[in-house]
Design a protein around this motif. Structure first.
Motif, mmCIF file in Angstrom:
data_model
loop_
_atom_site.group_PDB
_atom_site.id
_atom_site.type_symbol
_atom_site.label_atom_id
_atom_site.label_comp_id
_atom_site.label_asym_id
_atom_site.label_seq_id
_atom_site.Cartn_x
_atom_site.Cartn_y
_atom_site.Cartn_z
ATOM 1 N N ASP A 1 0.779 -1.274 -0.067
ATOM 2 C CA ASP A 1 0.083 0.030 0.029
ATOM 3 C C ASP A 1 1.085 1.296 0.026
ATOM 4 O OD1 ASP A 1 -1.881 1.847 0.327
ATOM 5 O OD2 ASP A 1 -3.107 0.723 1.959
ATOM 6 N N GLU B 1 -4.713 -3.862 5.595
ATOM 7 C CA GLU B 1 -4.616 -3.210 4.264
ATOM 8 C C GLU B 1 -4.859 -4.204 3.216
ATOM 9 O OE1 GLU B 1 -4.807 -0.078 4.097
ATOM 10 O OE2 GLU B 1 -3.274 1.388 5.170
ATOM 11 N N LYS C 1 -8.556 -4.597 2.906
ATOM 12 C CA LYS C 1 -9.017 -3.428 2.034
ATOM 13 C C LYS C 1 -9.073 -3.692 0.671
ATOM 14 C CE LYS C 1 -6.631 0.029 1.000
ATOM 15 N NZ LYS C 1 -5.891 1.485 1.413
ATOM 16 N N HIS D 1 -11.378 3.987 6.237
ATOM 17 C CA HIS D 1 -10.135 4.872 6.772
ATOM 18 C C HIS D 1 -10.890 6.143 7.172
ATOM 19 C CE1 HIS D 1 -7.128 2.481 4.793
ATOM 20 N NE2 HIS D 1 -6.102 3.261 5.110
ATOM 21 N N HIS E 1 -2.193 1.146 12.495
ATOM 22 C CA HIS E 1 -2.986 1.710 11.307
ATOM 23 C C HIS E 1 -3.865 0.708 10.661
ATOM 24 C CE1 HIS E 1 -3.820 4.136 7.839
ATOM 25 N NE2 HIS E 1 -3.412 3.165 7.037
ATOM 26 N N VAL F 1 -7.988 0.405 10.748
ATOM 27 C CA VAL F 1 -8.650 0.300 9.460
ATOM 28 C C VAL F 1 -9.742 -0.772 9.408
ATOM 29 C CG1 VAL F 1 -8.508 -0.123 6.755
ATOM 30 C CG2 VAL F 1 -7.016 1.663 7.882
HETATM 31 ZN ZN LIG Z 1 -4.138 2.759 5.138
#
Ligand SMILES: [Zn+2]
Ligand SMILES: NC(=O)c1ccc[n+]([C@@H]2O[C@H](COP(=O)([O-])OP(=O)(O)OC[C@H]3O[C@@H](n4cnc5c(N)ncnc54)[C@H](O)[C@@H]3O)[C@@H](O)[C@H]2O)c1
Length: 354
Positions: free
Chosen positions: A121, A173, A176, A231, A252, A256
């Protein structure tokens, strides 16, 4: 122009630094020394070099750290033909990328990501930035530019020293990307254990999903905004954790993933996302990330959401899903509805107040 992304970084690096007046290696001091030594060895053959180490983590994404890098670049005689190489996770590439994009109006950048998050990412897509320390506390990524790295060099061996909880953050991530892609990629990801050995073969595919989206909308005029899935809430949680005086930190990717859990619930109500599938996905996600000890109330989350950088004309924007692989980036929150849904959400998962 998009970057070259390669798993044979040695050869690519040699060709990308050819003729550069100075190679400035910004490396995370938490990494084993051998990583930066290895890179310096390649760079020193034909180039003037400088190694600058800094301890990675969200706390470095500040103006103070940025100024230290500008000063160091100046002190070692960097010019417009110099190149900054970032060796580390997303915080090193966000800070170093921003420094490279602004120093003397922009010099070349190479990113060598050493975290799962970096590889799938943060290194991809050209966004960089630092956080803003405002009177509302820390606001994530409020200052930054678009500056594509010339090269993203990936070496899976660098992940061997990565702590387990950082691997799990990278999983957030990858989750996602899997939900944005849907189909067989999501199925494969669901059947993959959230550990390094199992996730590594999916890292390039996961990065390709991001790269494909960015390629179609480099400056985020539309579709790229779907990469903010999870986010709006995720950044609010992460910022509140950074503000909290006891210094507690939520990674993080975990913030998320909680943002994605909430998004799935809201998507069922607002977008007709299949309820059974949402429940199944939520159970799977929570089994992996576990419960946070505490969760902030709607008022605190809302105040942070109001400062999210996706917002325009004071509207709080968010990304919802119609189906896996089909995201809507134009959803606008009303405060009253958010308050009700967030408090119901906290109750359902017994997330007690901070
Ligand atoms: Zn992120
Ligand atoms: N620019 C973008 O498009 C983008 C995308 C996603 C995330 N981000 C940003 O990236 C950051 C999160 O990235 P991250 O999770 O990589 O954070 P990070 O850079 O803080 O790295 C996580 C931790 O792991 C350590 N570390 C890194 N590589 C290691 C290794 N190989 N071995 C041992 N320790 C290692 C670091 O020192 C740090 O303590 C956030 O600030 C987020 O906002 C940016």
């Amino acid at each position: 122009m998009m970057s070259v992304r390669s798993t044979s970084w040695r050869n690519e690096l040699k060709s990308h630094i050819r003729g550069k007046s100075l190679v400035f290696l910004l490396a995370d001091s938490n990494l084993p020394d051998s990583y930066s030594k290895d890179i310096m060895k390649v760079c020193k053959i034909k180039n003037k070099t400088h190694l600058h180490k800094i301890k990675g983590g969200e706390q470095i994404k500040t103006h103070q750290h940025l100024i230290k890098i500008y000063n160091e670049l100046d002190a070692v005689g960097a010019d417009r033909k110099s190149v900054v190489i970032c060796l580390g996770g997303g915080t090193i590439s966000d800070l170093g990328g921003y420094a490279a994009s602004t120093y003397k109006r922009g010099i070349d950048l190479i990113i060598l990501p050493t975290t799962v998050t970096g590889m799938v990412d943060a290194a991809i897509g050209g966004k960089n930035g630092i956080n803003l320390e405002s009177n509302l506390g820390i606001l994530k990524n409020q200052i930054g530019t678009f500056h594509q790295p010339k090269l993203i060099g990936i070496d899976f061996n660098w992940l061997n020293s990565l702590p387990k909880d950082e691997v799990k953050s990278g999983w957030g991530e990858m989750l996602k990307h899997a939900l944005l892609k849907g189909g067989s990629h999501l199925e494969q990801f669901k059947n993959t254990e959230p550990n390094l050995a199992s996730l590594t073969p999916l890292i390039i595919d996961s990065g390709n999903i991001k790269e494909g989206i960015v390629r179609r909308d480099v400056k985020e005029n539309g579709e790229r905004a779907i990469l903010n899935l999870g986010h709006t809430i995720g950044h609010a949680i992460e910022s509140l954790a950074l503000d909290s005086s006891n210094g507690s930190e939520i990674k993080h990717g975990i913030a998320v993933a909680w943002g994605i859990v909430f998004t799935l619930e809201v998507s069922v109500r607002k977008m007709g996302f299949n309820n059974t599938l949402a429940k199944e996905l939520i159970k799977w996600i929570i089994d992996i990330i576990g419960y946070p000890e505490k969760m902030w109330g709607s008022e605190e989350i809302w105040l942070k959401m109001c400062k999210d950088k996706k917002n325009t004309n004071g509207n709080v924007k968010d990304v919802l899903l119609r189906n896996p692989g089909d995201a809507d980036w134009c959803f606008t929150w009303e405060r009253e509805e958010f308050t009700i849904l967030w408090e119901q959400f906290r109750e359902r998962y017994e997330l007690t107040s901070c």
